[in-house]
Design an enzyme around this catalytic site. Structure first.
Site, PDB file in Angstrom:
ATOM      1  N   HIS A   2     -31.958  57.341 -13.706  1.00  0.00           N
ATOM      2  CA  HIS A   2     -32.269  58.754 -13.512  1.00  0.00           C
ATOM      3  C   HIS A   2     -33.745  58.961 -13.211  1.00  0.00           C
ATOM      4  O   HIS A   2     -34.605  58.376 -13.881  1.00  0.00           O
ATOM      5  CB  HIS A   2     -31.883  59.560 -14.758  1.00  0.00           C
ATOM      6  N   HIS A  54     -25.665  65.312  -5.325  1.00  0.00           N
ATOM      7  CA  HIS A  54     -25.251  65.242  -6.740  1.00  0.00           C
ATOM      8  C   HIS A  54     -24.909  66.636  -7.262  1.00  0.00           C
ATOM      9  O   HIS A  54     -25.030  66.885  -8.457  1.00  0.00           O
ATOM     10  CB  HIS A  54     -26.374  64.611  -7.560  1.00  0.00           C
ATOM     11  N   HIS A  99     -25.342  70.484 -11.322  1.00  0.00           N
ATOM     12  CA  HIS A  99     -24.837  69.470 -12.264  1.00  0.00           C
ATOM     13  C   HIS A  99     -23.739  70.030 -13.172  1.00  0.00           C
ATOM     14  O   HIS A  99     -23.800  69.933 -14.398  1.00  0.00           O
ATOM     15  CB  HIS A  99     -25.987  68.921 -13.101  1.00  0.00           C
ATOM     16  N   ASP A 104     -30.295  59.458 -10.264  1.00  0.00           N
ATOM     17  CA  ASP A 104     -29.652  60.767 -10.285  1.00  0.00           C
ATOM     18  C   ASP A 104     -30.596  61.864 -10.789  1.00  0.00           C
ATOM     19  O   ASP A 104     -31.553  61.604 -11.528  1.00  0.00           O
ATOM     20  CB  ASP A 104     -28.438  60.750 -11.215  1.00  0.00           C
TER      21      ASP A 104
END
Length: 354
Positions: free
Chosen positions: A304, A209, A213, A158
């Protein structure tokens, strides 16, 4: 005492600084996503009395800033004017909120991240969504992990792309000849084109994504749709990749209403069932150890490649991959697993919040 507000927009980030007399301090204002190090350097030059203020739709910078020793605070929606359809409130407004509240904003902690002080809200949203999770799983629109009947596992990453870590991860995946799934944030996707091109060329899946964020339950439906659409377009333009239908909600945050909007937008919402909290800068051996202890057939592993220093994640990959290969696991992309999860599977294991 100085207050620095950092806003985000389609081209990157904007900085405004307010001094103790309430006047703006002259500083360079605009920073592209590949100039964040320059932004951090500028902030550090302002001295120890600086407080950085960002809003809750900006979850892409805090890790890097806290690692640089900066004090970072979050301004929540109830303290701010309405946000535009796309972008945050102005940087100067964020700085002035910090000055006005003076100590009343949550200070983010490195091992809690952007959600510092909001964990109970995140958990409440997820708990409210339990029935909707089952409904959307049955409709093949919600995906917490793969079916448990095959010895397969999916590595997912991510918050990237972010050099040099995304490239280093791609090097390792290429060396082992295994696929992965990358959930990219739009604010980086249009800038770090080389990394996205490599993902595509090496046969990895690319998912959405969001752009910045955010906490999705705090967005309106038009704001959510704009985040997804612009990120899809940035990924497609940068890599030639077909617009992704895989979407991972930041922090796993969702409500029944948000899941309904995502279904209407034609996405497959992807979560995880193994999360070693690598974003919290844990040691590489601890990251690998926790993955190997928790993995099951059909597991989706959350790691990540962006959002901060990911050198420890990079270092954890070889022992993690070799350990899983030794146990007979096959690595697959998330989209190769979709359709093999049932509502019964979900009842047995619900993905944790992050």
């Amino acid at each position: 005492m100085l207050y620095a507000g950092i806003s985000w927009h389609v081209g990157g980030y904007r900085l405004a600084v307010i001094g103790p007399d309430g006047r703006r301090v002259p500083v360079p204002g605009d920073y592209a996503p590949d100039h964040v190090d320059e932004l951090i350097t500028q902030l550090r030059k302002l001295g120890d009395g600086l407080n950085v203020v960002m809003e809750s739709t900006n979850g892409t910078l805090d890790g890097r800033m806290m690692a640089a020793g900066l004090r970072v605070h979050r301004a929540d929606p109830w303290l701010l004017p309405d946000r535009p359809l796309f972008g945050s409130v102005p940087a100067e407004e964020l700085a002035r909120v910090g000055e006005r509240v003076r100590g009343g904003l949550p200070r983010l902690e490195p091992h809690r991240g952007t959600q510092t002080g909001r964990e109970s809200d995140l958990n409440a949203w997820i708990t409210q969504s339990a029935a909707a999770d089952l409904e959307h799983t049955a409709a093949n629109r919600f995906f917490p992990h793969g079916g448990r009947d095959r010895r397969q596992v999916a590595l997912t990453f991510d918050d990237g792309p972010l050099p040099p870590y995304t490239g280093q991860i791609l090097d390792i995946l290429e060396r082992y000849g295994i696929p992965a799934t990358f959930f990219c944030v739009g604010i980086n996707a249009g800038t770090f084109v080389e990394e996205l091109t490599r993902m595509q060329e090496q046969g990895h899946a690319i998912g959405n994504h969001s752009w910045s964020h955010p906490f999705l339950p705090e967005l309106s439906r038009p704001q959510l749709a704009e985040q997804l659409q612009r990120t899809d377009e940035a990924i497609a333009e940068a890599s030639g990749y077909v617009q992704p239908r895989l979407f991972r909600p930041p922090y796993g945050a969702r409500t029944p209403e948000v899941l309904g909007w995502l279904a209407e937008l034609g996405t497959a919402t992807v979560l995880w069932d193994v999360a070693p909290d690598d974003w919290a800068l844990r040691q590489a051996d601890a990251i690998a150890r926790d993955v190997l202890a928790e993995v099951r057939p059909g597991s989706v592993i959350l790691l990540h490649d962006g959002g901060g220093d990911r050198s420890l994640t990079v270092a954890s990959l070889p022992p993690m991959i070799e350990g899983l290969l030794d146990r007979g696991y096959e690595f697959v992309r998330v989209d190769d697993m979709i359709g093999r999860t049932t509502a019964d599977d979900l009842l047995k294991h619900t993905a944790p919040a992050l």
